[in-house]
Design a protein around this motif. Sequence first.
Motif, PDB file in Angstrom:
ATOM      1  N   GLN A  73      41.583  40.718  38.608  1.00 55.46           N
ATOM      2  CA  GLN A  73      42.931  40.791  39.501  1.00 55.46           C
ATOM      3  C   GLN A  73      43.643  40.089  38.500  1.00 55.46           C
ATOM      4  OE1 GLN A  73      43.077  39.050  43.754  1.00 55.46           O
ATOM      5  NE2 GLN A  73      42.205  41.641  44.277  1.00 55.46           N
ATOM      6  N   THR A  76      44.153  41.973  35.307  1.00 55.62           N
ATOM      7  CA  THR A  76      44.390  43.669  35.442  1.00 55.62           C
ATOM      8  C   THR A  76      46.355  43.306  35.600  1.00 55.62           C
ATOM      9  OG1 THR A  76      42.770  44.111  36.389  1.00 55.62           O
ATOM     10  CG2 THR A  76      44.827  45.373  37.003  1.00 55.62           C
ATOM     11  N   LEU A  77      46.299  42.172  36.060  1.00 55.33           N
ATOM     12  CA  LEU A  77      47.720  41.667  35.778  1.00 55.33           C
ATOM     13  C   LEU A  77      48.108  41.107  35.083  1.00 55.33           C
ATOM     14  CD1 LEU A  77      48.014  40.470  39.820  1.00 55.33           C
ATOM     15  CD2 LEU A  77      49.030  42.441  39.301  1.00 55.33           C
ATOM     16  N   SER A  80      48.875  44.460  33.042  1.00 60.10           N
ATOM     17  CA  SER A  80      50.314  45.233  32.912  1.00 60.10           C
ATOM     18  C   SER A  80      51.128  44.517  32.537  1.00 60.10           C
ATOM     19  CB  SER A  80      50.278  45.328  34.702  1.00 60.10           C
ATOM     20  OG  SER A  80      49.092  46.281  34.740  1.00 60.10           O
TER      21      SER A  80
END
Length: 110
Positions: A73, A76-77, A80
């Motif tokens: 997570q 991914t963050l 992004s």
Amino acid sequence: MFLIMGNEKVKVDTAFLSDDEQAVSGFDKNGKRLVILEGVNFENVWLEDDRGQRLDFPKKPDTNQEIEELKIQVQTLTESLSELSKKTSQENSDEIIRQDITETTNGMDI
């Protein structure tokens, strides 16, 4: 929910059964352990919802698996956020160029 221990009843927000199914831990909403029972006799110890219905004890989550999921997570963050930062930076650059062109053309006598 409530952890029932014989004649005692303790309000808990979460409760977990140990991996070896020999201990039960109950926690409040802040994660503070309210009770730990070892060598549990499930005839006298159980979990109830607010309506008095018995619930199954969930197993304690696998910490290593949770850490791996959190790492994914975070990755991914981070990706992004990096893409968003690049996009915002490009949009800001484009806006500065448009302002320079506008200022230049406004100063010209055509």
